[in-house]
Write an enzyme that holds these catalytic residues in place. Structure first.
Site, PDB file in Angstrom:
ATOM      1  N   ARG A  89       0.829  -1.216   0.000  1.00  0.00           N
ATOM      2  CA  ARG A  89       0.000   0.000   0.000  1.00  0.00           C
ATOM      3  C   ARG A  89       0.859   1.259   0.000  1.00  0.00           C
ATOM      4  NH1 ARG A  89      -0.684   4.749   2.792  1.00  0.00           N
ATOM      5  NH2 ARG A  89      -0.321   3.615   4.737  1.00  0.00           N
TER       6      ARG A  89
ATOM      7  N   HIS B  78       6.269   4.876  12.441  1.00  0.00           N
ATOM      8  CA  HIS B  78       6.265   4.757  10.981  1.00  0.00           C
ATOM      9  C   HIS B  78       7.252   5.806  10.443  1.00  0.00           C
ATOM     10  CE1 HIS B  78       3.798   4.053   7.147  1.00  0.00           C
ATOM     11  NE2 HIS B  78       4.585   5.066   6.818  1.00  0.00           N
TER      12      HIS B  78
ATOM     13  N   HIS C  33       9.918   7.371   7.684  1.00  0.00           N
ATOM     14  CA  HIS C  33      10.438   7.464   6.320  1.00  0.00           C
ATOM     15  C   HIS C  33      11.920   7.837   6.414  1.00  0.00           C
ATOM     16  CE1 HIS C  33       6.647   7.461   3.767  1.00  0.00           C
ATOM     17  NE2 HIS C  33       6.243   7.242   5.009  1.00  0.00           N
TER      18      HIS C  33
ATOM     19  N   CYS D 253       4.773   9.911  -0.074  1.00  0.00           N
ATOM     20  CA  CYS D 253       3.416  10.434   0.081  1.00  0.00           C
ATOM     21  C   CYS D 253       3.088  11.338  -1.101  1.00  0.00           C
ATOM     22  CB  CYS D 253       3.294  11.221   1.388  1.00  0.00           C
ATOM     23  SG  CYS D 253       1.676  11.993   1.611  1.00  0.00           S
TER      24      CYS D 253
ATOM     25  N   ASN E  30       9.789   4.557   2.823  1.00  0.00           N
ATOM     26  CA  ASN E  30       9.781   4.090   4.208  1.00  0.00           C
ATOM     27  C   ASN E  30      11.121   3.449   4.554  1.00  0.00           C
ATOM     28  OD1 ASN E  30       6.639   4.016   5.091  1.00  0.00           O
ATOM     29  ND2 ASN E  30       6.847   3.545   2.925  1.00  0.00           N
TER      30      ASN E  30
END
Length: 310
Positions: free
Chosen positions: A15, A207, A209, A240, A249
């Protein structure tokens, strides 16, 4: 150094990793990739998104993907859901879990969701309530927890406000995203000090990056503060669409290497993970940038100067 003995890695590559790719990846290749990831020992895979295809065309095939993958016992297959219509589509595909999302900063929230933060809460609450009626667990994402590409630095108290509302709605976990990858360990420490005064660490995930190469350093700081769940993307894929300059990521294989070398259990087979990364690299048609993949390339080509030692 006080560290956990076990960590959960949540794979978001199918995703979050693919959503920013301009070249459309064939549906059959997405399915094959997820099937390969399912056999690596990962316990959680975010398969796709039910955002309208107009906004994320790369994931327009979410229903076909979710219905076609070979589900492995013990693996949670999740999807991102923006609203009730997205939830209906996800439930129709027998999704195991959904994630709702919003930002800690007004600027990014307006760009990403086209709503203010306060306008977003009622939309997400409706989704959470309906998902829980269907006995589907809900995870919450909060983006731009360190800084925003539109508003600049984001105060930890603002992140606390958003996380608190999401947890109050009934999400079981909040994933805190450094969306543009500017964070450093001191900022992560400040953020977590604020949030951990109000929530136990098992309600939070991180999370990161890796835009500026600080993701693993931020993971280490989070580990020291009791966090045991981390999102990552195979091959370091990601970015993004509504955060200019945001790169991928933290790579799952790099994260897994660091944790395993520190004797922290992940349950993931590193060779299977690398193989799955090379599979997607071929389909995307560009070189993926993780350190472990570069080492594996050297090993496979016979150049062992940079070979893995652990």
């Amino acid at each position: 150094m006080k560290l956990p003995t076990k960590v959960t890695i949540k794979e978001v590559g199918p995703r979050d990793g693919l959503q920013n790719e301009s070249k459309f990846i064939d549906t059959k290749d997405k399915i094959e990739w997820i099937n390969r990831l399912s056999k690596t020992g990962l316990s959680y895979i975010e398969v796709s998104s039910f955002v309208h295809p107009k906004w994320i065309p790369q994931l327009a095939d979410s229903e076909e993907v979710l219905k076609s993958i070979q589900k492995e016992p013990g693996v949670t297959y999740a999807a991102l859901v923006p609203n009730i219509r997205g939830l209906e589509r996800a439930l129709n595909c027998q999704v195991d879990e959904i994630s709702v999302f919003m930002s800690a900063s007004e600027g990014h929230n307006k760009q990403n969701i086209n709503k203010t933060i306060d306008e977003t809460f009622p939309v997400l609450k409706e989704v959470v309530d309906e998902a829980k009626k269907a006995n589907v667990k809900v995870r919450g994402y909060v983006s731009t927890v360190i800084a925003c590409p539109y508003d600049g630095l984001v105060a930890p108290k603002q992140v606390l406000k958003v996380a608190d509302r999401l947890l109050d709605m009934g999400v079981y976990e909040v994933s805190l995203g450094d969306t543009i990858g500017v964070g450093v360990p001191t900022q992560v420490e400040s953020l977590l000090e604020t949030l951990l005064k109000h929530f136990p660490p098992n309600l939070l995930a991180m999370h990161f990056h890796d835009t500026r190469g600080t993701a693993l350093a931020n993971v280490l700081k989070s580990l020291e503060m009791g966090i045991t769940t981390f999102d990552s993307s195979t091959g370091g894929l990601g970015g993004c669409p509504y955060a200019k300059g945001a790169s991928g990521n933290v790579a799952t294989e790099d994260l897994n290497y660091m944790l395993s070398a520190m004797h922290i259990e992940t349950g993931i087979n590193p060779e299977a993970l690398i193989d799955s990364a090379f599979f997607m690299e071929e389909k995307i048609g560009k070189k993926l940038i993780s350190k472990q993949m570069e080492i594996a390339r050297n090993e496979r080509s016979g150049n062992l100067d940079n070979a893995r030692t652990v």
